[in-house]
Scaffold this motif. Sequence first.
Motif, PDB file in Angstrom:
ATOM      1  N   GLY A  25       0.902  -1.246  -0.026  1.00  0.00           N
ATOM      2  CA  GLY A  25       0.103   0.015   0.053  1.00  0.00           C
ATOM      3  C   GLY A  25       0.756   1.324   0.101  1.00  0.00           C
ATOM      4  O   GLY A  25       2.056   1.263  -0.197  1.00  0.00           O
ATOM      5  N   LEU A  26      -0.021   2.474   0.135  1.00  0.00           N
ATOM      6  CA  LEU A  26       0.773   3.733   0.127  1.00  0.00           C
ATOM      7  C   LEU A  26       0.151   4.350   1.405  1.00  0.00           C
ATOM      8  O   LEU A  26      -1.196   4.751   1.461  1.00  0.00           O
ATOM      9  N   THR A  49       8.262   3.505  -6.722  1.00  0.00           N
ATOM     10  CA  THR A  49       9.846   3.237  -6.204  1.00  0.00           C
ATOM     11  C   THR A  49      10.134   4.112  -5.157  1.00  0.00           C
ATOM     12  O   THR A  49      10.481   3.661  -4.205  1.00  0.00           O
ATOM     13  N   LYS A  50       9.750   5.620  -5.232  1.00  0.00           N
ATOM     14  CA  LYS A  50      10.061   6.221  -4.028  1.00  0.00           C
ATOM     15  C   LYS A  50       9.320   5.838  -2.771  1.00  0.00           C
ATOM     16  O   LYS A  50      10.126   5.887  -1.669  1.00  0.00           O
ATOM     17  N   PHE A  51       8.137   5.314  -2.751  1.00  0.00           N
ATOM     18  CA  PHE A  51       7.485   4.927  -1.525  1.00  0.00           C
ATOM     19  C   PHE A  51       7.340   3.523  -1.375  1.00  0.00           C
ATOM     20  O   PHE A  51       6.720   3.027  -0.490  1.00  0.00           O
ATOM     21  N   GLY A  52       8.168   2.716  -2.007  1.00  0.00           N
ATOM     22  CA  GLY A  52       8.233   1.251  -1.889  1.00  0.00           C
ATOM     23  C   GLY A  52       7.117   0.639  -2.081  1.00  0.00           C
ATOM     24  O   GLY A  52       6.771  -0.436  -1.346  1.00  0.00           O
ATOM     25  N   THR A  53       6.134   0.709  -3.179  1.00  0.00           N
ATOM     26  CA  THR A  53       4.928   0.067  -3.484  1.00  0.00           C
ATOM     27  C   THR A  53       4.845  -0.057  -4.897  1.00  0.00           C
ATOM     28  O   THR A  53       5.968  -0.158  -5.697  1.00  0.00           O
ATOM     29  N   THR A  54       3.707  -0.091  -5.661  1.00  0.00           N
ATOM     30  CA  THR A  54       3.579  -0.488  -6.999  1.00  0.00           C
ATOM     31  C   THR A  54       3.040   0.707  -7.606  1.00  0.00           C
ATOM     32  O   THR A  54       2.006   1.440  -6.866  1.00  0.00           O
TER      33      THR A  54
END
Length: 80
Positions: A25-26, A49-54
């Motif tokens: 999630g975000l 990519t910046k927040f480690g999600t899709t």
Amino acid sequence: MTFGIHRRTVVIHLKRQGVPLRRDGLPARHIKAAVRLYEEGWSLARIATKFGTTARTVRTRLLEEGVEMRKPWESMKRPG
């Protein structure tokens, strides 16, 4: 089920072993920043990519916030 066990079982074993897992999630605390970055021209993939999600997760959350998605032919120039 390639290995004959459910993915949740795999996650349980990985957590027990201390293996870091990607975040799902975000988080709400990142939504405003994600909206701003998208409006500045960042791609969904780059924000993900910046927040480690899709990218799919980012898209879903932005749509929930009422952000209108760009059409492929409307892509903005990248900053910098």
